[in-house]
Design an enzyme around this catalytic site. Structure first.
Site, PDB file in Angstrom:
ATOM      1  N   HIS A  28     -39.882-139.597  30.629  1.00 48.10           N
ATOM      2  CA  HIS A  28     -39.102-138.752  31.535  1.00 48.10           C
ATOM      3  C   HIS A  28     -37.636-139.147  31.462  1.00 48.10           C
ATOM      4  O   HIS A  28     -37.279-140.286  31.129  1.00 48.10           O
ATOM      5  CB  HIS A  28     -39.605-138.853  32.981  1.00 48.10           C
ATOM      6  N   CYS A  29     -36.758-138.172  31.739  1.00 46.12           N
ATOM      7  CA  CYS A  29     -35.333-138.446  31.853  1.00 46.12           C
ATOM      8  C   CYS A  29     -34.968-138.330  33.329  1.00 46.12           C
ATOM      9  O   CYS A  29     -35.831-138.480  34.187  1.00 46.12           O
ATOM     10  CB  CYS A  29     -34.514-137.483  30.991  1.00 46.12           C
ATOM     11  N   ALA A  30     -33.721-138.021  33.639  1.00 43.93           N
ATOM     12  CA  ALA A  30     -33.295-137.989  35.041  1.00 43.93           C
ATOM     13  C   ALA A  30     -33.926-136.848  35.821  1.00 43.93           C
ATOM     14  O   ALA A  30     -34.154-136.969  37.027  1.00 43.93           O
ATOM     15  CB  ALA A  30     -31.774-137.882  35.117  1.00 43.93           C
ATOM     16  N   THR A  31     -34.228-135.738  35.155  1.00 43.38           N
ATOM     17  CA  THR A  31     -34.729-134.560  35.873  1.00 43.38           C
ATOM     18  C   THR A  31     -36.015-133.986  35.311  1.00 43.38           C
ATOM     19  O   THR A  31     -36.668-133.194  35.978  1.00 43.38           O
ATOM     20  CB  THR A  31     -33.676-133.437  35.859  1.00 43.38           C
ATOM     21  N   ARG A  32     -36.389-134.360  34.059  1.00 46.86           N
ATOM     22  CA  ARG A  32     -37.488-133.669  33.397  1.00 46.86           C
ATOM     23  C   ARG A  32     -38.604-134.602  32.940  1.00 46.86           C
ATOM     24  O   ARG A  32     -38.345-135.705  32.481  1.00 46.86           O
ATOM     25  CB  ARG A  32     -36.958-132.895  32.171  1.00 46.86           C
TER      26      ARG A  32
END
Length: 484
Positions: A28-32
């Site tokens: 995962h990244c910051a939003t996804r």
């Protein structure tokens, strides 16, 4: 209670993407939430979209990405990884796994993105410095008929110093690209930088004067075993150093296989740099110069020859390219335009991209205001719309506009109108930057007001058209009749 919501969402997401048997890897990244799946056809998109915490989803470069939002995605991933029996991998490792699913064309686009993205901070900094220099040296910006340094001569040396600082990244662009391209292709980064430095060595004919020297038949040549090789630099070019870095990495990898370890530090760099440099000036450079100039001239023809029509076309095409990831293919032309900024006066593309992004934000915000009965859209549209106005369009595009379809069409219309106006008024930027309202900071001083006018037009047209579409769809009793 929150943990139960995250756990529930994680299990529902896993079921919607085909179960744990269909999940190869995840991160995962910051939003996804970023997933690599065995079979994308097993995704139940309708079921996924109806999950409360999910704000949208899309496929990109072999990854299925689910938008959850900051502070939510990491919590959901904890339960998702447990349910799917996954161990979290880094984003770079996930990209490598995803790349195996991509076709050749997608891999080329990914390579371009991986080369250019790390360089953007340098170009943004340079562009902002250019903006400061323009404020100091533009005649009539603050005082009629005069520049600030004419009014305040004590700022003259400061302006000269800032001008030098602002040009550095563009003067040595092949060095920056060579470093990251070699690293991306599996070679030694510093050797890629060396190749870039060789290509702009001051003993070569400056690449900017190549056209004039060609017309006057004054190009200097090396004569190597009867082969004439032009002593011409590659300042202001992008594709030649990318291709040369690819060749460098392949030669280096091949040589290292056959050179004894004790001689590797001596032989491999020598052979790699010597052969790559020779191939660059005899084959790669001349061919890639023509291709790069063709791409750049194509973009310039679209803007400067077709004028507002060309801007409108680009304004419609760009968001379509973003959906597929193909917008990265335009980065080479944009970089080359920026590298020749002193001759061209600025780049016309950034204003169009900003108008496009603002249009996506306007469409999402219109849905927020006019589709109040649709609580799912309400929960996503406001934050997604504001994000797009600031230059980050993914939540708006994939979470709202493409999901409903008609807002995306409205955004294309608004983008075309705003982009056409920007090109008509010759709005030019001095660098890349945040492609939205904050983008005004990288505009030429003479373009700042018209830039704000163009994105305002894009916003207003999109907002009105989206409202009309909402009314039409509601009147027809269509699927998306959440109008208040």
């Amino acid at each position: 209670m929150a943990n139960k919501n995250y756990e529930k969402a994680a299990k529902e997401i896993l079921e919607a993407v085909g179960g744990k048997e269909n999940v190869v890897s995840g991160a995962h990244c910051a939003t996804r939430l970023r997933l690599v799946l065995k079979d994308d056809s097993k995704i139940n998109k309708d079921k996924l979209d109806n999950i409360e915490l999910v704000k949208g989803s899309f496929n990109n470069a072999g990854q299925f990405q689910i938008i959850l939002g900051t502070g939510i995605v990491n919590e959901v991933f904890k339960f998702f990884s447990q349910a799917a029996e996954l161990s979290e991998v880094g984003k770079e490792e996930l990209k490598e796994i995803a790349a195996k699913k991509a076709n050749v064309f997608q891999r080329i686009l990914k390579s371009l993105a991986d080369v250019f993205v790390p360089i953007l901070p340098a170009l943004v900094a340079s562009g902002l410095l250019m903006g400061i220099n323009n404020v100091l040296t533009s005649k009539g910006l603050f005082v009629a008929g005069k520049t600030l340094i004419e009014v305040f001569p004590q700022f003259t040396d400061l302006a000269n110093m800032i001008n030098l600082f602002s040009n550095a990244a563009f003067v040595f662009l092949p060095v920056l690209i060579g470093f990251h391209a070699a690293k991306n292709f599996g070679g030694t980064p510093v050797l890629g930088a060396v190749i870039g430095a060789i290509m702009i060595h001051p003993d070569l004919l400056n690449g900017y004067g190549y056209g004039e020297a060609l017309a006057k038949h004054t190009i200097p040549y090396w004569n190597i075993f009867g082969l004439n090789i032009a002593q011409v630099g590659y300042q202001g070019t992008v594709l030649p150093i990318i291709a040369s870095s690819f060749i460098l990495a392949k030669i280096e990898t091949f040589t290292r296989k056959y050179v004894p370890a004790i001689l590797d530090m001596i032989i491999t760099p020598l052979v790699s740099v010597l052969l790559t440099s020779f191939i660059t000036f005899t084959v790669i450079g001349p061919i890639m110069r023509v291709i790069g100039d063709g791409m750049t001239n194509g973009v310039l023809w679209l803007f400067f020859d077709l004028g507002p029509l060309g801007g409108a076309i680009y304004g419609v095409v760009y968001p379509l390219l973003v959906i597929t990831g193909m917008h990265h293919s335009m980065a080479a032309a944009e970089m080359q335009i920026l590298a020749n900024i002193s001759k061209l006066g600025g780049s016309p593309t950034f204003a169009v991209v900003s108008a496009s992004n603002v249009a996506q934000g306007a469409a999402a915000l219109a849905c927020f205001f006019f589709m109040k009965k649709d609580k799912k859209i309400q929960s996503v549209a406001s934050a997604a719309g504001i994000s797009a106005l600031l230059g980050i369009t993914e939540p708006a595009v994939f979470g709202v506009n493409l999901n409903l379809k008609f807002p995306f069409l409205a955004a294309l219309i608004g983008s075309a109108v705003g982009s056409g106006y920007a090109v008509w008024m010759k709005v030019l930027s001095v660098s890349q930057g945040p492609a939205g309202i904050p983008g005004v900071i990288v505009m030429r001083p003479q373009s700042m007001i018209q830039f704000l006018v163009s994105i305002t037009i894009s916003f207003v047209v999109t907002f009105i058209v989206t409202y009309l579409f909402v009314k039409i769809f509601n009147r027809k009793g269509g699927k998306n009749n959440g109008v208040a």
